[in-house]
Design an enzyme around this catalytic site. Structure first.
Site, PDB file in Angstrom:
ATOM      1  CD  GLU A 123      -3.111  -3.622  -7.179  1.00 49.37           C
ATOM      2  OE1 GLU A 123      -2.529  -4.246  -6.283  1.00 49.37           O
ATOM      3  OE2 GLU A 123      -3.693  -2.545  -6.990  1.00 49.37           O
TER       4      GLU A 123
ATOM      5  CD  GLU B 290      -2.747  -1.287  -0.019  1.00 44.98           C
ATOM      6  OE1 GLU B 290      -2.890  -0.294  -0.765  1.00 44.98           O
ATOM      7  OE2 GLU B 290      -3.224  -2.397  -0.301  1.00 44.98           O
TER       8      GLU B 290
END
Lengths: 322, 186
Positions: free
Chosen positions: A234, A155
């Site tokens: 991602e 994150e």
């Protein structure tokens, strides 16, 4: 300049392109609604002059929407997800982990939030200077320190690479497009048909066609853009996470736990799907014998609409690094 | 003004701009190196502050392990005296990490100690502190590598030598395995 930084720079120029693309889609959609309003509500003809006057208005509105989202996107997302601040006293380990990873990344420690949701997941929003990371209750329950560190690093990488803000904007634009499409399609039914039947020039017919096409295509294009940007980032975030923690095993075992998790987040929505560490809306929902609804996040095929690369492939990729 | 003059002026302007950009880049990297070093110092200090409390807790249960306490206390003192150069501080820091690892291995033999909540908090504190030290060191070394590379490569090496930029020192790492966070298991 190493590979990683070159990759970052390439991504940044791509981001600009994607923001322009979504901006363009949004502008066209608003234009379509304006033109439809002119034709169906006022009964006037939609000619070149009308087009030229309404176009700047349409794109002006698009700019304002994007600007407001740019400033407010984090707050809106956190509100929508109903995220509560994770205090130092109640979540000591989580706060410690975030501080550690932010030292590794060399950025200011982001604010930490928890949402009361038993599905294990996490997402980030904001910028490197002013970031937020949200964990679900579920992810805190099932993951150990090492795994949470991997997730935090993933994150944090989104924040550091500037993904979060971009993706939040795209999410916001996606919602705006969805809303406008909704309004646009309702106008079809409430249109003043008596007036519109008087207008049988070519321009009106073209407007009608463009209007219907953009109502159909805008949401699809928005979703595709969102998915394409998201999948790429991602992969990047997994790689940067490992470069922060130097521990691919932690993130790998975290992803494995996510793979076996069987509940869908209550707050799952297509519009913020790409923000989470694991795709919250993909997979099959089925009813078990005792009447409970069960959910499998893993699935066999991939599609252009996926916001995440398949977990199996991400796990394989991380295994290869060890 | 003829074409040649314009070309010469253009080349000079581009060169001056290039020098400015490279110089600013070096200054920025140097500041990042200093900033990451400050981060290391903060984390080392934090760890040193934590140790007396930790030693006291373990001592309450395991009085006989005096050699371990001594090792930790000495390593801590050594670290406090050796913060001037990255190399020396790095070596001292490694010794302390080893000593702390031994302390926790000893503590493992005392179930009464392991069960206390205070001890579990200390365990989290220690893991946190060791991770902070290790990550601060990792980032410092990464930044130093970028800075040193920039000083060596053409053409910024010319500007670096004129402006007097010196290579920064790495924070000592004994062996690559130590890049990993020391595993503290209970």
């Amino acid at each position: 300049m190493n590979d990683f930084q070159a990759n970052l720079r390439r991504n940044r120029s791509k981001s600009v392109l994607f923001v322009f693309l979504t901006f363009f889609i949004l502008g066209i959609l608003i234009e379509a609604i304006i033109s439809a309003t002119i034709v169906f509500r006022t009964g006037e003809t939609y000619d070149l002059a009308a087009f030229l006057t309404s176009l700047p208005i349409a794109f002006g509105v698009a700019i304002i929407i994007i600007f407001v989202l740019y400033l407010q996107s984090s707050n809106i997302t956190l509100k929508l997800a109903n995220a509560k601040v994770a205090s130092q006293q109640d979540y000591l380990m989580l706060n410690n982990i975030i501080t550690e990873v932010s030292v590794a990344a060399g950025i200011k420690a982001p604010k930490i939030y928890v949402i009361e949701d038993l599905a294990p997941n996490a997402f980030a929003c904001g910028t490197a200077e002013n970031g937020n990371i949200v964990f679900t209750r579920g992810i805190l329950q099932i993951m150990n320190r090492e795994e949470l560190q991997g997730v935090a690093a993933h994150e944090m990488s989104h924040l550091k690479n500037g993904d979060s803000r971009l993706m939040t904007i795209i999410a916001g634009v996606g919602m705006a497009i969805g809303f406008l499409t909704f309004i646009g399609s309702r106008m079809m039914f409430f249109s003043n048909r008596r007036n519109s039947s008087n207008n049988n020039n070519v321009a009106t017919i073209i407007v009608l066609i463009v209007w219907i096409l953009s109502l159909l295509l805008a949401p699809i294009l928005a979703l595709l853009t969102q998915a394409a940007v998201s999948r790429k980032r991602e992969w990047m975030a997994d790689d940067s996470a490992v470069s922060l923690t130097r521990n691919p095993a932690g993130l790998e075992s975290a992803l494995e736990k996510l793979q076996t998790a069987v509940t869908e987040p209550a707050s799952a929505s297509k519009n913020i799907a790409h923000l989470w560490i694991a795709d919250p809306v993909s997979g099959d929902i089925s009813k078990t014998n005792d009447g409970h609804i069960s959910y499998r996040p893993s699935k066999k095929h991939t599609s252009m609409f996926d916001t995440h690369p398949p977990l199996e492939e991400r796990i394989k990729h991380l295994k290869a690094m060890q | 003004m003829d074409v040649v003059t314009i070309i010469i002026i253009a080349v000079v302007v581009v060169l001056v701009l290039a020098v400015l950009v490279m110089y600013n880049g070096l200054v920025r990297l140097k500041n990042t190196v200093q900033e990451s070093w400050a981060q290391i110092e903060t984390q080392l200090k934090r760890r040193a502050d934590l140790i007396p409390n930790l030693v006291e807790t373990v001592k309450g249960y395991a009085k006989h392990e005096s050699s371990v306490f001594e090792a930790v206390t000495n390593a801590r003192a050594g670290l406090l005296q050796n913060t001037a150069s990255p190399k020396a501080a790095g070596e001292a820091s490694n010794m302390l990490t080893d000593a702390l690892g031994k302390l926790f291995a000893v503590a493992e033999n005392y179930p009464g100690l392991r069960a206390t909540e205070n001890f579990q908090q200390l365990q989290e504190q220690l893991t946190n502190t060791e991770n902070l030290v290790s990550f601060a060191r990792q980032r410092y070394n990464d930044v130093v590598r970028d800075f040193n590379t920039r000083i060596e490569v053409v053409p910024s090496n010319i500007i670096a030598s004129i402006a007097g930029f010196k290579q920064a020192e790495y924070f000592q790492i004994e062996n690559p395995a130590e890049r990993e966070v020391p595993e503290v298991k209970f």
